[in-house]
Design an enzyme around this catalytic site. Structure first.
Site, PDB file in Angstrom:
ATOM      1  N   THR A   1      37.467 -16.572 -97.294  1.00 56.17           N
ATOM      2  CA  THR A   1      36.203 -15.837 -97.167  1.00 56.17           C
ATOM      3  C   THR A   1      35.614 -16.191 -95.813  1.00 56.17           C
ATOM      4  O   THR A   1      35.233 -17.346 -95.582  1.00 56.17           O
ATOM      5  CB  THR A   1      35.213 -16.241 -98.276  1.00 56.17           C
ATOM      6  OG1 THR A   1      35.807 -15.961 -99.543  1.00 56.17           O
ATOM      7  CG2 THR A   1      33.900 -15.469 -98.148  1.00 56.17           C
TER       8      THR A   1
ATOM      9  N   LYS B   1      33.404  -8.447-100.000  1.00 63.34           N
ATOM     10  CA  LYS B   1      33.224  -9.777-100.605  1.00 63.34           C
ATOM     11  C   LYS B   1      31.782 -10.282-100.433  1.00 63.34           C
ATOM     12  O   LYS B   1      31.164 -10.751-101.388  1.00 63.34           O
ATOM     13  CB  LYS B   1      34.218 -10.743 -99.957  1.00 63.34           C
ATOM     14  CG  LYS B   1      34.017 -12.207-100.260  1.00 63.34           C
ATOM     15  CD  LYS B   1      34.541 -12.606-101.610  1.00 63.34           C
ATOM     16  CE  LYS B   1      34.210 -14.062-101.910  1.00 63.34           C
ATOM     17  NZ  LYS B   1      34.595 -14.475-103.236  1.00 63.34           N
TER      18      LYS B   1
ATOM     19  N   LYS C   1      27.381 -20.681 -98.586  1.00 63.99           N
ATOM     20  CA  LYS C   1      28.239 -20.192 -97.492  1.00 63.99           C
ATOM     21  C   LYS C   1      28.284 -18.654 -97.501  1.00 63.99           C
ATOM     22  O   LYS C   1      28.085 -18.014 -96.467  1.00 63.99           O
ATOM     23  CB  LYS C   1      29.662 -20.753 -97.680  1.00 63.99           C
ATOM     24  CG  LYS C   1      30.682 -20.158 -96.738  1.00 63.99           C
ATOM     25  CD  LYS C   1      32.110 -20.531 -97.098  1.00 63.99           C
ATOM     26  CE  LYS C   1      33.065 -19.646 -96.315  1.00 63.99           C
ATOM     27  NZ  LYS C   1      34.475 -19.855 -96.659  1.00 63.99           N
TER      28      LYS C   1
END
Ligand code: NAD
Length: 294
Positions: A93, A168, A243
Protein backbone atom coordinates in the site's frame (compact mmCIF):
# COMPACT_ATOMS: atom_id res chain seq x y z
CA UNK A 1 4.61 -23.31 -13.48
CA UNK A 2 5.96 -19.77 -13.45
CA UNK A 3 9.13 -18.56 -11.77
CA UNK A 4 8.08 -15.73 -9.43
CA UNK A 5 10.37 -13.44 -7.43
CA UNK A 6 8.82 -12.35 -4.12
CA UNK A 7 10.47 -9.40 -2.36
CA UNK A 8 9.17 -8.43 1.09
CA UNK A 9 8.28 -11.56 3.06
CA UNK A 10 6.70 -9.96 6.13
CA UNK A 11 3.30 -10.47 7.77
CA UNK A 12 1.53 -10.30 4.40
CA UNK A 13 4.25 -11.37 1.95
CA UNK A 14 5.09 -14.65 3.64
CA UNK A 15 1.59 -16.20 3.54
CA UNK A 16 1.04 -14.83 0.01
CA UNK A 17 4.28 -16.45 -1.20
CA UNK A 18 3.26 -19.70 0.52
CA UNK A 19 0.04 -19.78 -1.53
CA UNK A 20 2.02 -19.30 -4.75
CA UNK A 21 4.26 -22.26 -3.81
CA UNK A 22 1.12 -24.35 -3.06
CA UNK A 23 -0.22 -23.42 -6.53
CA UNK A 24 2.90 -25.04 -8.05
CA UNK A 25 5.02 -21.99 -8.87
CA UNK A 26 8.77 -21.71 -8.22
CA UNK A 27 9.10 -18.78 -5.81
CA UNK A 28 12.46 -17.04 -5.39
CA UNK A 29 12.28 -14.87 -2.27
CA UNK A 30 14.22 -12.11 -0.56
CA UNK A 31 13.69 -10.02 2.58
CA UNK A 32 16.04 -7.96 4.76
CA UNK A 33 14.97 -9.79 7.95
CA UNK A 34 16.59 -13.23 8.46
CA UNK A 35 13.70 -14.49 10.64
CA UNK A 36 11.24 -13.82 7.80
CA UNK A 37 13.49 -15.76 5.42
CA UNK A 38 13.45 -18.74 7.80
CA UNK A 39 9.62 -18.80 7.73
CA UNK A 40 9.60 -18.43 3.93
CA UNK A 41 12.04 -21.34 3.53
CA UNK A 42 9.70 -23.53 5.63
CA UNK A 43 6.92 -22.63 3.15
CA UNK A 44 9.00 -23.85 0.21
CA UNK A 45 10.31 -20.48 -1.01
CA UNK A 46 13.85 -20.62 -2.49
CA UNK A 47 15.82 -17.97 -0.61
CA UNK A 48 18.08 -15.73 -2.72
CA UNK A 49 21.06 -13.63 -1.57
CA UNK A 50 19.56 -10.27 -2.58
CA UNK A 51 16.71 -8.71 -4.56
CA UNK A 52 18.53 -8.56 -7.95
CA UNK A 53 19.44 -12.27 -7.62
CA UNK A 54 15.79 -13.09 -6.86
CA UNK A 55 14.51 -11.40 -10.04
CA UNK A 56 17.20 -12.64 -12.44
CA UNK A 57 15.31 -15.72 -13.68
CA UNK A 58 11.79 -14.60 -12.82
CA UNK A 59 8.91 -14.10 -15.27
CA UNK A 60 6.92 -12.27 -12.58
CA UNK A 61 8.19 -10.10 -9.70
CA UNK A 62 5.95 -9.34 -6.70
CA UNK A 63 6.86 -6.73 -4.08
CA UNK A 64 5.14 -6.45 -0.67
CA UNK A 65 7.02 -3.66 1.10
CA UNK A 66 6.22 -1.06 3.78
CA UNK A 67 6.01 2.24 1.82
CA UNK A 68 6.62 4.08 -1.47
CA UNK A 69 10.29 4.87 -0.77
CA UNK A 70 11.06 1.14 -0.27
CA UNK A 71 9.24 0.18 -3.47
CA UNK A 72 11.04 2.83 -5.57
CA UNK A 73 14.46 1.95 -4.19
CA UNK A 74 13.89 -1.80 -4.79
CA UNK A 75 12.53 -1.10 -8.32
CA UNK A 76 15.67 0.95 -9.16
CA UNK A 77 17.80 -2.02 -8.01
CA UNK A 78 15.90 -4.81 -9.73
CA UNK A 79 14.54 -3.34 -12.97
CA UNK A 80 17.95 -3.45 -14.70
CA UNK A 81 18.38 -7.13 -13.71
CA UNK A 82 14.92 -8.36 -14.72
CA UNK A 83 14.23 -10.70 -17.66
CA UNK A 84 13.08 -8.97 -20.83
CA UNK A 85 9.27 -8.55 -20.81
CA UNK A 86 8.87 -9.65 -17.16
CA UNK A 87 5.80 -8.48 -15.21
CA UNK A 88 6.24 -6.40 -12.02
CA UNK A 89 3.36 -6.49 -9.50
CA UNK A 90 3.55 -4.18 -6.49
CA UNK A 91 1.05 -5.21 -3.80
CA UNK A 92 2.31 -2.83 -1.09
CA UNK A 93 0.00 0.00 0.00
CA UNK A 94 1.79 3.16 -1.18
CA UNK A 95 1.02 6.69 -2.36
CA UNK A 96 -0.38 7.10 -5.85
CA UNK A 97 2.54 9.28 -7.01
CA UNK A 98 5.16 6.68 -6.03
CA UNK A 99 3.05 3.97 -7.67
CA UNK A 100 3.09 5.91 -10.94
CA UNK A 101 6.87 6.44 -10.62
CA UNK A 102 7.30 2.68 -10.10
CA UNK A 103 5.31 2.03 -13.31
CA UNK A 104 7.62 4.50 -15.11
CA UNK A 105 10.78 2.74 -13.89
CA UNK A 106 9.41 -0.56 -15.19
CA UNK A 107 8.24 0.93 -18.51
CA UNK A 108 11.66 2.48 -19.16
CA UNK A 109 13.12 -1.06 -19.13
CA UNK A 110 10.34 -2.50 -21.32
CA UNK A 111 8.77 -4.37 -18.39
CA UNK A 112 5.02 -4.85 -17.77
CA UNK A 113 3.73 -3.55 -14.45
CA UNK A 114 0.63 -3.25 -12.29
CA UNK A 115 -0.02 -1.75 -8.88
CA UNK A 116 -2.15 -4.27 -6.99
CA UNK A 117 -2.66 -3.41 -3.32
CA UNK A 118 -4.81 -5.72 -1.24
CA UNK A 119 -7.55 -5.74 1.33
CA UNK A 120 -8.22 -8.65 3.69
CA UNK A 121 -5.30 -8.52 6.14
CA UNK A 122 -3.08 -11.36 7.30
CA UNK A 123 -6.10 -13.69 7.63
CA UNK A 124 -7.00 -13.15 3.97
CA UNK A 125 -3.34 -13.53 2.96
CA UNK A 126 -3.14 -16.94 4.71
CA UNK A 127 -6.52 -18.11 3.37
CA UNK A 128 -5.82 -16.94 -0.19
CA UNK A 129 -8.91 -14.73 -0.16
CA UNK A 130 -7.42 -11.23 -0.56
CA UNK A 131 -9.17 -8.61 -2.67
CA UNK A 132 -6.68 -7.23 -5.21
CA UNK A 133 -7.26 -3.74 -6.66
CA UNK A 134 -5.22 -3.47 -9.82
CA UNK A 135 -4.01 -0.49 -11.84
CA UNK A 136 -2.22 -0.76 -15.16
CA UNK A 137 -2.68 -1.57 -18.84
CA UNK A 138 -5.10 -4.25 -20.05
CA UNK A 139 -2.12 -6.26 -21.34
CA UNK A 140 -0.29 -6.23 -17.99
CA UNK A 141 -3.51 -7.06 -16.12
CA UNK A 142 -4.20 -10.05 -18.38
CA UNK A 143 -0.78 -11.52 -17.52
CA UNK A 144 -1.18 -10.70 -13.82
CA UNK A 145 -4.67 -12.11 -13.22
CA UNK A 146 -3.84 -15.85 -13.28
CA UNK A 147 -0.75 -15.23 -11.11
CA UNK A 148 -2.83 -13.39 -8.49
CA UNK A 149 -5.62 -16.04 -8.41
CA UNK A 150 -4.09 -18.43 -5.80
CA UNK A 151 -3.81 -15.48 -3.38
CA UNK A 152 -7.18 -13.89 -4.18
CA UNK A 153 -10.88 -14.01 -3.37
CA UNK A 154 -11.55 -11.14 -5.78
CA UNK A 155 -9.48 -9.26 -8.37
CA UNK A 156 -10.73 -5.91 -9.69
CA UNK A 157 -9.06 -4.05 -12.57
CA UNK A 158 -9.63 -0.46 -11.43
CA UNK A 159 -8.04 1.44 -14.35
CA UNK A 160 -4.65 2.68 -15.49
CA UNK A 161 -1.36 3.16 -13.61
CA UNK A 162 -2.00 3.99 -9.91
CA UNK A 163 -5.75 3.22 -10.01
CA UNK A 164 -5.33 0.26 -7.65
CA UNK A 165 -3.67 2.46 -5.02
CA UNK A 166 -6.35 5.12 -5.53
CA UNK A 167 -9.09 2.51 -4.87
CA UNK A 168 -7.26 1.23 -1.78
CA UNK A 169 -6.90 4.61 -0.07
CA UNK A 170 -10.48 5.66 -0.94
CA UNK A 171 -11.79 2.39 0.54
CA UNK A 172 -9.71 2.74 3.70
CA UNK A 173 -10.73 6.37 4.15
CA UNK A 174 -14.36 5.13 4.21
CA UNK A 175 -13.31 2.47 6.73
CA UNK A 176 -11.53 4.90 9.10
CA UNK A 177 -14.40 7.38 9.02
CA UNK A 178 -17.09 4.71 9.44
CA UNK A 179 -15.28 3.09 12.38
CA UNK A 180 -15.13 6.42 14.20
CA UNK A 181 -18.83 6.99 13.41
CA UNK A 182 -19.85 3.58 14.78
CA UNK A 183 -17.63 4.01 17.87
CA UNK A 184 -19.11 7.47 18.58
CA UNK A 185 -22.63 6.03 18.36
CA UNK A 186 -21.79 3.33 20.94
CA UNK A 187 -20.24 5.96 23.27
CA UNK A 188 -23.39 8.11 22.95
CA UNK A 189 -25.60 5.03 23.55
CA UNK A 190 -23.67 4.29 26.76
CA UNK A 191 -24.30 7.84 28.00
CA UNK A 192 -28.01 7.48 27.17
CA UNK A 193 -28.35 4.15 28.98
CA UNK A 194 -28.92 2.17 25.76
CA UNK A 195 -27.31 -1.30 25.74
CA UNK A 196 -24.68 -2.24 23.16
CA UNK A 197 -26.85 -5.14 21.98
CA UNK A 198 -29.93 -2.95 21.55
CA UNK A 199 -28.05 -0.42 19.42
CA UNK A 200 -26.50 -3.25 17.41
CA UNK A 201 -29.85 -5.00 16.83
CA UNK A 202 -31.41 -1.77 15.55
CA UNK A 203 -28.51 -0.24 13.57
CA UNK A 204 -27.38 -3.52 11.98
CA UNK A 205 -30.77 -3.80 10.25
CA UNK A 206 -31.36 -0.05 9.76
CA UNK A 207 -29.74 2.76 7.81
CA UNK A 208 -26.71 2.84 10.17
CA UNK A 209 -25.64 -0.57 8.88
CA UNK A 210 -22.02 -0.81 7.68
CA UNK A 211 -19.01 -3.18 7.79
CA UNK A 212 -17.48 -1.42 10.81
CA UNK A 213 -20.66 -2.28 12.73
CA UNK A 214 -21.72 -5.70 11.48
CA UNK A 215 -18.35 -7.39 10.81
CA UNK A 216 -15.95 -5.47 13.02
CA UNK A 217 -18.13 -4.18 15.88
CA UNK A 218 -15.93 -2.03 18.21
CA UNK A 219 -17.63 -3.23 21.44
CA UNK A 220 -17.43 -6.81 22.75
CA UNK A 221 -20.50 -9.03 22.43
CA UNK A 222 -22.60 -8.43 19.32
CA UNK A 223 -20.01 -9.77 16.81
CA UNK A 224 -18.10 -12.54 18.63
CA UNK A 225 -15.08 -12.56 16.27
CA UNK A 226 -14.39 -8.82 16.28
CA UNK A 227 -11.12 -7.63 17.91
CA UNK A 228 -13.12 -5.91 20.72
CA UNK A 229 -13.66 -9.43 22.11
CA UNK A 230 -9.89 -10.01 22.48
CA UNK A 231 -8.93 -6.70 24.04
CA UNK A 232 -8.37 -5.06 20.63
CA UNK A 233 -5.54 -7.36 19.56
CA UNK A 234 -5.21 -6.78 15.75
CA UNK A 235 -6.66 -7.47 13.23
CA UNK A 236 -5.72 -4.29 11.48
CA UNK A 237 -3.36 -2.19 13.58
CA UNK A 238 -4.07 1.49 14.29
CA UNK A 239 -0.62 2.33 12.85
CA UNK A 240 -1.65 0.91 9.45
CA UNK A 241 -4.98 2.75 9.55
CA UNK A 242 -3.10 6.00 10.24
CA UNK A 243 -0.71 5.26 7.37
CA UNK A 244 -3.62 4.78 4.94
CA UNK A 245 -5.49 7.88 6.18
CA UNK A 246 -2.32 9.96 5.71
CA UNK A 247 -1.95 8.59 2.17
CA UNK A 248 -5.57 9.59 1.51
CA UNK A 249 -4.90 13.12 2.82
CA UNK A 250 -1.75 13.46 0.68
CA UNK A 251 -3.76 12.35 -2.34
CA UNK A 252 -6.60 14.76 -1.47
CA UNK A 253 -4.18 17.68 -1.17
CA UNK A 254 -2.41 16.73 -4.41
CA UNK A 255 -5.64 16.41 -6.36
CA UNK A 256 -7.66 19.25 -4.80
CA UNK A 257 -10.35 16.94 -3.34
CA UNK A 258 -12.19 18.23 -0.26
CA UNK A 259 -12.22 15.51 2.44
CA UNK A 260 -12.94 17.10 5.83
CA UNK A 261 -14.04 13.87 7.50
CA UNK A 262 -10.98 12.05 6.14
CA UNK A 263 -8.79 14.83 7.60
CA UNK A 264 -10.53 14.59 10.99
CA UNK A 265 -10.21 10.78 10.99
CA UNK A 266 -6.47 11.09 10.27
CA UNK A 267 -6.08 13.51 13.20
CA UNK A 268 -8.02 11.28 15.61
CA UNK A 269 -5.97 8.22 14.62
CA UNK A 270 -2.75 10.26 14.99
CA UNK A 271 -3.76 11.11 18.59
CA UNK A 272 -4.78 7.51 19.29
CA UNK A 273 -1.41 6.25 17.94
CA UNK A 274 0.49 8.91 19.93
CA UNK A 275 -1.13 7.66 23.14
CA UNK A 276 0.73 4.36 22.68
CA UNK A 277 -1.93 2.39 20.79
CA UNK A 278 -0.21 2.03 17.40
CA UNK A 279 -0.10 -1.75 17.80
CA UNK A 280 -3.74 -2.06 18.92
CA UNK A 281 -6.56 -2.84 16.53
CA UNK A 282 -7.96 0.30 14.91
CA UNK A 283 -11.42 -0.37 16.39
CA UNK A 284 -9.84 0.35 19.83
CA UNK A 285 -10.34 4.04 18.97
CA UNK A 286 -13.61 3.67 20.91
CA UNK A 287 -11.57 3.70 24.17
CA UNK A 288 -9.89 6.94 23.07
CA UNK A 289 -13.31 8.46 22.28
CA UNK A 290 -14.63 7.45 25.72
CA UNK A 291 -11.60 9.17 27.28
CA UNK A 292 -12.04 12.25 25.11
CA UNK A 293 -15.71 12.57 26.24
CA UNK A 294 -15.57 11.85 29.99
P1 NAD B 1 5.78 -6.06 7.25
O1 NAD B 1 6.54 -4.96 7.88
O2 NAD B 1 5.42 -7.26 8.07
O3 NAD B 1 6.59 -6.59 5.95
C1 NAD B 1 7.34 -5.78 5.11
C2 NAD B 1 8.62 -6.54 4.82
O4 NAD B 1 9.40 -5.81 3.87
C3 NAD B 1 9.51 -6.72 6.06
O5 NAD B 1 9.72 -8.10 6.26
C4 NAD B 1 10.80 -5.99 5.68
O6 NAD B 1 11.98 -6.61 6.18
C5 NAD B 1 10.75 -6.06 4.17
N1 NAD B 1 11.59 -5.07 3.50
C6 NAD B 1 11.67 -3.72 3.72
N2 NAD B 1 12.55 -3.16 2.87
C7 NAD B 1 13.04 -4.16 2.10
C8 NAD B 1 14.00 -4.22 1.04
N3 NAD B 1 14.63 -3.13 0.61
N4 NAD B 1 14.27 -5.42 0.49
C9 NAD B 1 13.63 -6.54 0.92
N5 NAD B 1 12.72 -6.55 1.92
C10 NAD B 1 12.44 -5.38 2.50
O7 NAD B 1 4.47 -5.39 6.62
P2 NAD B 1 3.14 -6.14 6.11
O8 NAD B 1 2.12 -6.12 7.19
O9 NAD B 1 3.51 -7.41 5.45
O10 NAD B 1 2.64 -5.07 5.02
C11 NAD B 1 3.24 -4.96 3.73
C12 NAD B 1 2.43 -3.98 2.91
O11 NAD B 1 1.08 -4.44 2.82
C13 NAD B 1 2.36 -2.57 3.53
O12 NAD B 1 2.43 -1.64 2.49
C14 NAD B 1 1.01 -2.55 4.23
O13 NAD B 1 0.46 -1.25 4.33
C15 NAD B 1 0.18 -3.43 3.29
N6 NAD B 1 -0.97 -4.10 3.91
C16 NAD B 1 -0.87 -4.68 5.13
C17 NAD B 1 -1.99 -5.30 5.68
C18 NAD B 1 -1.92 -5.98 7.04
O14 NAD B 1 -2.98 -6.29 7.60
N7 NAD B 1 -0.73 -6.23 7.59
C19 NAD B 1 -3.20 -5.33 4.98
C20 NAD B 1 -3.26 -4.75 3.71
C21 NAD B 1 -2.13 -4.13 3.18
Amino acid sequence: MTTIAFIGLGNMGNPMAANLVKAGHAVHGFDLMPENLTVAREHGVVIMANAPAAVKDADVVITMLPAGKHVLSVYEDIAPKAKKGALFIDSSTIDVESARKAHAIAAKRGLLSIDAPVSGGTGGAAAGTLTFMAGGSDGAFAVAEPILKPMAGRIVHCGGDGAGQAAKICNNMILGISMIGVAEAFVLAEKLGLSHQALFDVASTSSGQCWSLTTYCPVPGPVPNSPANRDYKPGFAAALMLKDLKLAQEAAQGSGAVTPLGAEAAQLYALFNAQGHAGADFSGIINFLRGANP
